[in-house]
Design a protein around this motif. Structure first.
Motif, mmCIF file in Angstrom:
data_model
loop_
_atom_site.group_PDB
_atom_site.id
_atom_site.type_symbol
_atom_site.label_atom_id
_atom_site.label_comp_id
_atom_site.label_asym_id
_atom_site.label_seq_id
_atom_site.Cartn_x
_atom_site.Cartn_y
_atom_site.Cartn_z
ATOM 1 N N THR A 1 0.829 -1.207 0.000
ATOM 2 C CA THR A 1 0.000 0.000 0.000
ATOM 3 C C THR A 1 0.865 1.260 0.000
ATOM 4 O OG1 THR A 1 -1.603 -1.224 1.343
ATOM 5 C CG2 THR A 1 -1.935 1.140 1.139
ATOM 6 N N PHE A 2 1.882 1.274 0.866
ATOM 7 C CA PHE A 2 2.785 2.430 0.913
ATOM 8 C C PHE A 2 3.493 2.628 -0.435
ATOM 9 C CE2 PHE A 2 2.762 2.394 5.659
ATOM 10 C CZ PHE A 2 2.660 3.762 5.863
ATOM 11 N N ASN A 3 3.988 1.542 -1.002
ATOM 12 C CA ASN A 3 4.700 1.634 -2.278
ATOM 13 C C ASN A 3 3.801 2.170 -3.390
ATOM 14 O OD1 ASN A 3 7.091 0.701 -1.210
ATOM 15 N ND2 ASN A 3 6.779 -1.415 -1.847
ATOM 16 N N ALA A 4 2.555 1.722 -3.398
ATOM 17 C CA ALA A 4 1.595 2.185 -4.408
ATOM 18 C C ALA A 4 1.321 3.684 -4.239
ATOM 19 C CB ALA A 4 0.300 1.391 -4.302
ATOM 20 N N ALA A 5 1.184 4.128 -2.984
ATOM 21 C CA ALA A 5 0.907 5.542 -2.711
ATOM 22 C C ALA A 5 2.098 6.418 -3.089
ATOM 23 C CB ALA A 5 0.571 5.728 -1.236
ATOM 24 N N LEU B 1 5.146 10.406 2.920
ATOM 25 C CA LEU B 1 4.693 9.021 2.985
ATOM 26 C C LEU B 1 5.835 8.085 3.361
ATOM 27 C CD1 LEU B 1 2.312 8.840 -0.102
ATOM 28 C CD2 LEU B 1 1.659 8.497 2.280
ATOM 29 N N PHE B 2 7.011 8.393 2.822
ATOM 30 C CA PHE B 2 8.185 7.580 3.159
ATOM 31 C C PHE B 2 8.464 7.668 4.662
ATOM 32 C CE2 PHE B 2 12.662 6.767 3.829
ATOM 33 C CZ PHE B 2 12.908 5.665 3.019
ATOM 34 N N GLY B 3 8.331 8.881 5.222
ATOM 35 C CA GLY B 3 8.542 9.066 6.655
ATOM 36 C C GLY B 3 7.517 8.307 7.486
ATOM 37 N N ALA C 1 7.097 1.277 11.035
ATOM 38 C CA ALA C 1 7.943 0.079 11.096
ATOM 39 C C ALA C 1 7.672 -0.886 9.947
ATOM 40 C CB ALA C 1 7.785 -0.631 12.426
ATOM 41 N N VAL C 2 7.219 -0.312 8.805
ATOM 42 C CA VAL C 2 7.017 -1.118 7.598
ATOM 43 C C VAL C 2 8.325 -1.121 6.823
ATOM 44 C CG1 VAL C 2 5.730 -1.363 5.447
ATOM 45 C CG2 VAL C 2 4.577 -0.528 7.500
ATOM 46 N N VAL D 1 12.118 -0.965 -4.316
ATOM 47 C CA VAL D 1 10.997 -0.335 -5.024
ATOM 48 C C VAL D 1 10.588 0.962 -4.324
ATOM 49 C CG1 VAL D 1 8.574 -0.593 -5.695
ATOM 50 C CG2 VAL D 1 10.144 -2.526 -5.933
ATOM 51 N N THR D 2 10.536 0.936 -3.004
ATOM 52 C CA THR D 2 10.165 2.119 -2.224
ATOM 53 C C THR D 2 11.142 3.255 -2.476
ATOM 54 O OG1 THR D 2 9.485 0.578 -0.470
ATOM 55 C CG2 THR D 2 9.528 2.924 0.072
#
Length: 221
Positions: free
Chosen positions: A18-22, A38-40, A46-47, A52-53
């Protein structure tokens, strides 16, 4: 992004996908600010971040001309001992090319060679362009030679950059060698390439060669 916000509001578990998609969506929207936020949040949750990220957030920063931030993310990526790939390298080389940092672009390229990371036409195009902006015609020729021996496809833009770098470095003979090699490699020349070749002839006081090129291009269909 709305879906992501809705999930967070409902306190639903947000995973790496989900984070990567966002972050990728922010990259496509050229919104480096949201991408870094979002990266922060991803780190705070703790993901685990992946290559890719980092690629997505670095690309967003590069598109926003925030190349220093892109490099910081690269260093963090290295600190986390994540392997960088062609996308990582292309993002950084492209960022350095846009701000004329040819030494850093070359440093990344050399790292690709040493790490046996695959390169493509974009890799060579941006690395050669970066060196061309820095007046590094020798490095330009070296990279062009490597590109010619690789599976990367040659094109008019890169040939124009190489010819222009040779012309500015007073290497008119090498510029003409590249120009004539284009026909052998079936690479189409445009007005910019022809002008660069003629300018190289002028630098070498080779007026007859310049007129011959102009005549050939005028007669060509």
């Amino acid at each position: 992004l709305r879906i992501f916000s809705d999930m967070a509001h409902r306190k639903l578990e947000v995973d790496a996908i989900t984070f990567n998609a966002a972050i990728s969506a922010c990259d496509k929207d050229r919104d480096w600010v949201k991408a870094t936020l979002l990266f922060g949040r991803m780190a705070q949750s703790a993901v685990e971040c992946s290559t890719v990220t980092f690629n997505s957030v670095m690309r967003a920063c590069a598109r926003g001309r925030e190349w220093e931030k892109a490099v910081c993310f690269f260093h963090e990526m290295a600190h986390n001992k994540l392997e960088f790939d062609m996308i990582t390298s292309n993002v950084l080389i492209g960022a350095f090319e846009r701000v004329g940092e040819w030494e850093r672009a070359l440093w990344i390229f050399d790292g690709m060679v040493q790490g046996r990371v695959e390169s493509d036409a974009m890799t060579f195009t941006d690395a050669i362009s970066a060196c061309g902006k820095g007046g590094e015609w020798e490095n330009v020729l070296h990279l062009f030679s490597m590109m010619s021996q690789s599976r990367a496809e040659l094109h008019g833009i890169i040939c124009n950059t190489v010819i222009r770098a040779c012309e500015q470095g007073g290497q008119w003979k090498k510029a003409l060698q590249i120009f004539h090699a284009m026909a052998e490699c079936k690479v189409n020349s445009d007005a910019k390439v022809v002008n660069a070749a003629i300018a190289a002839c002028e630098k070498g006081c080779e007026w007859e060669r310049a007129l011959r090129i102009l005549g050939d291009e005028t007669l060509s269909p």
